[in-house]
Write an enzyme that holds these catalytic residues in place. Structure first.
Site, PDB file in Angstrom:
ATOM      1  N   PHE A  91      10.036   4.865  -0.808  1.00 15.58           N
ATOM      2  CA  PHE A  91       8.965   4.065  -0.239  1.00 15.58           C
ATOM      3  C   PHE A  91       9.398   3.420   1.068  1.00 15.58           C
ATOM      4  O   PHE A  91      10.539   2.962   1.198  1.00 15.58           O
ATOM      5  CB  PHE A  91       8.564   2.928  -1.193  1.00 15.58           C
ATOM      6  CG  PHE A  91       7.830   3.372  -2.419  1.00 15.58           C
ATOM      7  CD1 PHE A  91       6.462   3.543  -2.407  1.00 15.58           C
ATOM      8  CD2 PHE A  91       8.518   3.628  -3.593  1.00 15.58           C
ATOM      9  CE1 PHE A  91       5.783   3.949  -3.547  1.00 15.58           C
ATOM     10  CE2 PHE A  91       7.844   4.021  -4.743  1.00 15.58           C
ATOM     11  CZ  PHE A  91       6.473   4.185  -4.710  1.00 15.58           C
ATOM     12  N   ASP A  92       8.478   3.364   2.007  1.00 17.17           N
ATOM     13  CA  ASP A  92       8.599   2.427   3.118  1.00 17.17           C
ATOM     14  C   ASP A  92       8.240   1.064   2.536  1.00 17.17           C
ATOM     15  O   ASP A  92       7.640   0.981   1.463  1.00 17.17           O
ATOM     16  CB  ASP A  92       7.620   2.839   4.227  1.00 17.17           C
ATOM     17  CG  ASP A  92       7.586   1.827   5.348  1.00 17.17           C
ATOM     18  OD1 ASP A  92       8.657   1.381   5.779  1.00 17.17           O
ATOM     19  OD2 ASP A  92       6.472   1.469   5.777  1.00 17.17           O
ATOM     20  N   LYS A  93       8.600  -0.019   3.217  1.00 15.71           N
ATOM     21  CA  LYS A  93       8.274  -1.348   2.672  1.00 15.71           C
ATOM     22  C   LYS A  93       6.916  -1.833   3.163  1.00 15.71           C
ATOM     23  O   LYS A  93       5.966  -1.957   2.393  1.00 15.71           O
ATOM     24  CB  LYS A  93       9.361  -2.372   3.050  1.00 15.71           C
ATOM     25  CG  LYS A  93       9.065  -3.780   2.497  1.00 15.71           C
ATOM     26  CD  LYS A  93      10.137  -4.768   2.887  1.00 15.71           C
ATOM     27  CE  LYS A  93      10.006  -5.226   4.324  1.00 15.71           C
ATOM     28  NZ  LYS A  93       8.797  -6.057   4.580  1.00 15.71           N
ATOM     29  N   THR A  94       6.820  -2.074   4.456  1.00 15.02           N
ATOM     30  CA  THR A  94       5.618  -2.709   5.004  1.00 15.02           C
ATOM     31  C   THR A  94       4.419  -1.771   4.955  1.00 15.02           C
ATOM     32  O   THR A  94       4.462  -0.663   5.465  1.00 15.02           O
ATOM     33  CB  THR A  94       5.866  -3.160   6.457  1.00 15.02           C
ATOM     34  OG1 THR A  94       7.038  -3.969   6.482  1.00 15.02           O
ATOM     35  CG2 THR A  94       4.683  -3.951   6.974  1.00 15.02           C
TER      36      THR A  94
END
Length: 631
Positions: A308-311
């Site tokens: 996953f990317d965070k933002t």
């Protein structure tokens, strides 16, 4: 002639059925000659469309099921088995009819989507309200939508506010509140309110039109299982003919060899995988998940590692400025104005957060930044109002040879430990201030990740360009296996490649724009973007239209259920054929009864696949509502 028969195939089927019933009546009344003539007539009437289809397949150098049935029926007529020839042709046509009707239901989600498309639009032209076909709306038209009306195009609200049902786009029936400046999408419905919008995307360019196009393409694409079965059928079908000849050579029983020929038809085997794929993709579309084809579904079911990317992925992607700390003699308002004017040249969400903060304070951002250089993953430099600004992370400050004073570094670390992203702003080579920006973890993140672990995901990793402290906070709260912070886009690509080399099947979820390289590198690229941006819909394998992680969980469990359903259908089809052939050779299964069981098996695999249409993720009961978590 061929067109006429195809158009009236249903009438031909029921005519053959009527003749069969009539033949039965003649049998009980003792009119045996009339019975035989009626059976022959039923055979010919029902056999014509089957023979035509077999001939068409031969012209394309394909050996079809219809060819097997045609050979068998001719053989049955030759040996005087009129009852069996009539019953076989009728059952084959009737089974075909039932298959078509059932398959229509599996495609109902697509039909429902098409039916949702608005037909008319009310627009303002020359100061007059005019109702026109939706095809005549052009970009720039001012469109009016009232309570109960469907939004005919994609556009931006210029007047009014309303509550919209966006289920056609997102799969979510909970109304969304829309106000001035918000984006609305074609085929969404106004529950209450009044809107005037400026048309930005019309016709085939609307988000809704692209959804329909993607679902149509996905339902036509084939999984690896389907491709294998098609190749298998091309070998299997002529092999059956050879085996039936061999049966006749060994037994000298023409009836037995003809029965063998018909019963060995791989109908259920061929139909089982495609119908599962279509039903699974249709279920996804109904729930706001676009899965781009059977092969994607096949790969998705094998995923064991999520990245996953965070933002905007694990977090809501709606960050806010929580604090502005200035150093030296700089004023907060002046620094915000300079930074916001510089960030108008950036599309990065953190830069746009600074712009949004300035606009919320009614600042006029009139100055156009000059000499703008965007350093991907680090920030930007620009010239504004005679000043040279550098706005970004520590890597940018180091690259620009701008020293960070101990007091500024200490403040930044404390803010990061509290869950903020610290953005440094330097003016003329000197740190002038730090912007603290915070986002929120999605309310459904923890539940969605737990469900995916339960369904077979072994490893969950977060890759982010954000700082170490904020990344650690998110990873700890969500119980992730690994996290890696302060990464550039190319670092994310390298990490995904590393996971693949280790033997993991990787799904990468991001916003479809900044994470496009990593999404493209992963085995499954998944884009989260409300309304489905052009980039996300084109580049990703899976698109979540409602921008919710629970949809990700649904898509993952759906892919596993779809592939499991395909396997069930394949094993069942092979098993039925094996049992029937054994019965034929043992003399306990005859042509008509075998054909009946064969057609029943085709319907059973279709009905099994139709279960996917009602498949839905289990609603986990929460003990209490998850409160938003600031990070």
């Amino acid at each position: 002639m061929i067109g006429f028969i195809h158009k009236h195939k249903q009438s031909i089927t029921f005519s053959a059925g009527f003749l069969l019933a009539l033949a039965l009546a003649f049998h009980f009344t003792g009119h045996y000659d009339l019975r035989q003539l009626t059976l022959i007539a039923a055979t010919v009437i029902a056999g014509i469309p089957i023979t035509i289809k077999a001939f068409q397949a031969l012209l394309m150098k394909a050996f079809s099921i219809e060819m097997l049935v045609t050979i068998a029926v001719i053989g049955a007529l030759f040996i005087g088995e009129y009852v069996e020839s009539a019953v076989v042709t009728f059952l084959f046509l009737f089974g075909d009819y039932l298959e078509a009707r059932t398959l229509e239901k599996t495609r109902s989600s697509l039909k429902n989507l098409v039916d949702m498309a608005p037909q008319e639009a009310t627009i303002i032209r020359d100061g007059v309200n005019v109702t026109v076909p939706v095809e005549e709306v052009v970009e720039g038209d001012r469109v009016i939508i009232r309570t109960g009306g469907k939004v005919p195009v994609d556009g931006k609200i210029v007047t009014g506010h309303a509550s919209l049902n966006e289920a056609a786009i997102t799969g979510e029936s909970v109304p969304a509140s829309k106000k001035l400046g918000d984006q609305v999408f074609s085929s969404t419905v106004i529950d209450t309110g009044y809107l005037e919008i400026i048309a930005e995307k019309v016709g085939d360019d609307t988000t809704f039109a692209k959804i329909i196009e993607l679902v149509e393409e996905a339902q036509e694409s084939k999984s690896k299982t389907e491709k294998f079965l098609n190749k298998f059928a091309n070998i299997y079908t002529p092999a059956v003919v050879v085996l039936s000849v061999l049966v006749y050579a060994l037994t000298r029983d023409l009836h037995l060899s003809i029965t063998f020929l018909v019963i060995a038809c791989p109908g259920a085997l061929i139909i089982g995988a495609p119908v599962s794929s279509v039903a699974g993709i249709g279920n996804g579309a109904k729930n706001g998940v676009l899965v781009k084809g059977g092969e994607v579904m096949d790969r998705f079911a094998k995923v064991d590692t999520l990245v996953f990317d965070k933002t905007g992925t694990l977090t809501k992607g709606k960050p806010e400025v929580t604090d502005i700390k200035v150093f030296h003699s700089h004023e907060e308002q002046d620094l915000l104005r300079l930074a916001a004017q510089s960030e108008t040249a950036s599309e990065h969400h953190l830069g746009q957060t600074i712009v949004k903060e300035a606009k919320s304070r009614n600042m006029a951002l009139e100055q156009v930044p000059e000499a703008v250089e965007v350093i991907k993953g680090n920030g930007l430099t620009a010239a504004v109002e005679g000043y040279v600004l550098a706005i970004g992370n520590r890597k940018l400050m180091k690259a620009e040879n701008i020293p960070i004073p101990p007091a500024a570094e200490s403040y930044a670390v404390n803010r990061e430990k509290a869950g903020n992203t610290a953005i440094f702003a330097a003016v003329d080579g000197e740190i002038a201030g730090i912007f603290s920006i915070a986002d929120q973890i999605r309310e459904d993140a923890a539940e969605a990740l737990a469900q995916m672990r339960k369904n077979g995901v072994r490893k969950i990793v977060m890759l982010t360009g954000d700082n170490q402290h904020t990344a650690e906070l998110v990873a700890t709260k969500l119980g992730l296996d690994e996290f890696h912070a302060e990464l550039l886009p190319e670092d994310k690509v390298a990490f995904v490649n590393q996971l693949k080399q280790q033997g993991h099947v990787v799904a990468m979820a991001g916003d479809g724009v900044n994470d496009a390289p990593a999404i493209a590198t992963a085995d499954i690229g998944l884009a989260m973007g409300e309304g489905g941006t052009d980039v996300s819909m084109e580049t990703a394998d899976v698109v979540l239209m409602a921008d919710k992680l629970m949809q990700f969980s649904h898509a993952y469990s759906l892919s596993k259920a779809t592939i499991r359903n395909m396997k069930q259908n394949t094993f069942f089809a092979v098993g039925i054929v094996a049992v029937l052939l054994a019965g034929v050779l043992m003399g306990s299964v005859h042509l008509a009864s075998g054909m009946f069981i064969h057609e029943a098996s085709v319907l059973i695999v279709i009905l099994n696949a139709m279960r996917l249409m009602s498949f839905n993720r289990k609603k986990v009961q929460r003990e209490k509502d998850l409160a938003p978590v600031h990070v």
